[in-house]
Scaffold this motif. Structure first.
Motif, short mmCIF file in Angstrom:
data_model
loop_
_atom_site.label_atom_id
_atom_site.label_comp_id
_atom_site.label_asym_id
_atom_site.label_seq_id
_atom_site.Cartn_x
_atom_site.Cartn_y
_atom_site.Cartn_z
N THR A 1 0.56 -1.15 0.26
CA THR A 1 -0.53 -0.44 -0.15
C THR A 1 1.41 0.86 -0.11
OG1 THR A 1 -0.58 -0.01 2.59
CG2 THR A 1 -2.05 -1.02 0.79
N GLY A 2 2.01 1.02 0.26
CA GLY A 2 2.91 2.34 0.61
C GLY A 2 3.37 2.97 -1.05
N GLU A 3 4.00 1.80 -1.50
CA GLU A 3 4.40 2.08 -3.07
C GLU A 3 3.40 2.63 -3.73
OE1 GLU A 3 5.68 -1.13 -6.46
OE2 GLU A 3 5.39 -1.65 -4.69
N LYS A 4 1.63 2.34 -3.64
CA LYS A 4 0.71 2.72 -4.47
C LYS A 4 0.61 4.07 -3.95
CE LYS A 4 -2.12 -2.00 -4.79
NZ LYS A 4 -2.89 -2.22 -4.60
N LEU A 5 0.73 4.19 -2.63
CA LEU A 5 0.36 5.80 -2.27
C LEU A 5 1.46 6.66 -2.62
CD1 LEU A 5 -1.40 6.20 0.49
CD2 LEU A 5 0.86 6.04 1.54
N ARG A 6 2.88 5.89 -2.47
CA ARG A 6 3.81 7.47 -3.48
C ARG A 6 3.88 7.51 -4.84
NH1 ARG A 6 6.13 3.94 0.17
NH2 ARG A 6 7.51 2.83 -0.96
N GLY A 7 3.43 6.34 -5.58
CA GLY A 7 2.91 6.34 -6.74
C GLY A 7 1.81 6.76 -7.35
N GLN A 8 1.19 7.14 -6.65
CA GLN A 8 0.13 8.79 -6.35
C GLN A 8 -0.02 9.72 -6.27
OE1 GLN A 8 -3.88 5.93 -5.60
NE2 GLN A 8 -2.89 4.62 -6.73
N ARG A 9 1.50 9.84 -5.34
CA ARG A 9 1.56 10.90 -4.44
C ARG A 9 0.27 11.62 -4.34
NH1 ARG A 9 3.63 14.68 -9.89
NH2 ARG A 9 5.58 12.88 -10.30
N PHE A 10 0.16 10.24 -2.32
CA PHE A 10 -0.54 10.70 -1.40
C PHE A 10 0.53 10.13 -0.29
CE2 PHE A 10 -4.00 9.92 -4.37
CZ PHE A 10 -4.94 11.07 -4.65
N LEU A 11 -0.82 11.14 0.96
CA LEU A 11 0.27 10.59 1.82
C LEU A 11 -1.36 10.14 2.55
CD1 LEU A 11 1.33 13.72 2.87
CD2 LEU A 11 2.61 12.35 2.35
N CYS A 12 -0.88 9.59 4.09
CA CYS A 12 -1.63 8.32 4.54
C CYS A 12 -1.99 9.12 6.36
CB CYS A 12 -1.90 7.53 4.80
SG CYS A 12 -2.92 5.94 5.77
N GLY A 13 -2.91 9.01 6.15
CA GLY A 13 -4.11 9.82 7.62
C GLY A 13 -3.68 9.07 9.33
N ALA A 14 -4.36 7.74 8.60
CA ALA A 14 -4.44 6.80 9.40
C ALA A 14 -3.83 5.42 9.13
CB ALA A 14 -5.97 6.90 9.72
N VAL A 15 -4.29 4.19 9.56
CA VAL A 15 -4.20 2.84 9.46
C VAL A 15 -5.19 1.38 9.86
CG1 VAL A 15 -2.34 0.63 9.34
CG2 VAL A 15 -1.66 2.85 7.99
N HIS A 16 -5.97 0.76 9.03
CA HIS A 16 -6.66 -0.05 9.60
C HIS A 16 -6.27 -0.97 9.43
CE1 HIS A 16 -10.67 -1.28 10.97
NE2 HIS A 16 -10.57 -2.67 10.32
N VAL A 17 -5.68 -1.83 10.34
CA VAL A 17 -5.68 -3.68 10.13
C VAL A 17 -6.66 -4.62 10.68
CG1 VAL A 17 -4.39 -3.40 12.71
CG2 VAL A 17 -3.48 -5.17 10.72
N MET B 1 -5.77 -0.71 5.60
CA MET B 1 -6.30 -0.29 4.64
C MET B 1 -5.77 1.21 5.72
SD MET B 1 -10.27 0.83 4.21
CE MET B 1 -10.94 -0.88 4.43
N LEU B 2 -5.07 2.18 4.01
CA LEU B 2 -4.69 3.59 4.27
C LEU B 2 -5.93 4.04 4.22
CD1 LEU B 2 -1.58 3.15 2.99
CD2 LEU B 2 -2.04 2.04 4.30
N MET B 3 -5.89 5.05 5.62
CA MET B 3 -7.04 5.50 5.14
C MET B 3 -6.83 7.58 4.91
SD MET B 3 -9.26 3.63 8.06
CE MET B 3 -10.75 4.82 8.13
N ASP B 4 -8.05 8.26 5.21
CA ASP B 4 -7.58 9.72 5.81
C ASP B 4 -6.64 10.25 4.47
OD1 ASP B 4 -7.81 12.35 6.15
OD2 ASP B 4 -6.53 11.90 8.18
N LEU B 5 -6.77 10.17 3.32
CA LEU B 5 -5.45 10.49 2.22
C LEU B 5 -5.71 11.98 1.75
CD1 LEU B 5 -5.84 7.34 -0.10
CD2 LEU B 5 -4.62 7.20 2.22
N GLN B 6 -4.30 12.74 1.43
CA GLN B 6 -4.18 13.78 1.33
C GLN B 6 -3.13 13.70 -0.09
OE1 GLN B 6 -2.14 16.46 4.27
NE2 GLN B 6 -3.30 14.92 5.36
#
Length: 218
Positions: A67-83, A139-144
């Motif tokens: 998910t971190g790889e996808k997050l950086r590829g789409q130029r997002f940051l994550c504010g919360a992690v749901h496991v 699940m990465l949440m609170d994306l910005q």
């Protein structure tokens, strides 16, 4: 009768709209700015039942990297992690358990280490011994957008810059060689829990190495 009306009468509304679009008459509203993504998920069923917190932790760390790889590829940051974790509900003879928890981050991040640390902290809270786990995920949440980072009271800009450089180097190495060439130590090496791939369909459109139809082979 107008051309559009003639097309509707003989061929229907879809062809009428197509005709109008070709004549420069807009029929579909386009979004000037795409809506932001709400979440990024990575989850798999295990190849074999998992009963230990250590193996669950390996899977969760691996999913955090995905998910971190996808997050950086789409130029997002994550504010919360749901496991979350769950047993196999189709095995009625087994005791059933499922649970999940959301861990907020101190500040938005796209660093695999921070995502995995938060996810493993959540896993330690929801893990229950004695169950046969079939699936887990995060699940990465609170994306910005990474250009819209909100500052914090004690802003560690230097640490953040190091984090960005470290993740850029990791992504470059994994892209140049292969995925998981460089990975978190908490993701393990053996990965007995990994999903079985024997019955996976050929990847004709996504993989040159393993997906080309045999008809083209010489």
């Amino acid at each position: 009768m107008k051309a559009g009306s003639i097309m509707r009468a003989h061929f229907g509304a879809v062809l009428e709209r197509t005709c109008n679009e070709l004549r420069g008459i807009s029929c579909l509203e386009l979004e000037e700015v795409a809506p932001p993504r709400e979440e990024i998920v990575s989850s798999r069923s295990f190849g074999s039942m998992v009963m230990t917190a250590a193996e669950l932790g390996e899977s969760i760390s691996t999913y955090a990297a995905r998910t971190g790889e996808k997050l950086r590829g789409q130029r997002f940051l994550c504010g919360a992690v749901h496991v979350f974790v769950q047993t196999n509900r189709f095995r009625e003879k087994d005791e059933q358990y499922s649970n999940g928890i959301t861990i907020p981050l101190e500040e938005p991040s796209a660093d695999n280490r921070i995502l995995a640390c938060a996810a493993l902290h959540g896993l330690a809270i929801i893990f229950r011994d004695g169950f046969k786990y079939k699936k887990a995920g995060i699940m990465l949440m609170d994306l910005q957008r990474n250009t819209q980072r909100q500052g914090v009271l004690f802003d560690a800009a230097l640490d953040r810059a190091r984090s960005v450089r470290a993740m850029a180097a990791l992504d470059a190495l994994n892209e140049r060689f292969r995925r998981d060439t460089v990975h978190l130590g908490s993701a393990g090496l053996v990965r007995r829990w990994a999903m079985l791939l024997e019955n996976r369909i050929p990847r004709y459109t996504t993989s040159w190495g393993g997906g080309l139809p045999k008809v083209f082979a010489r």
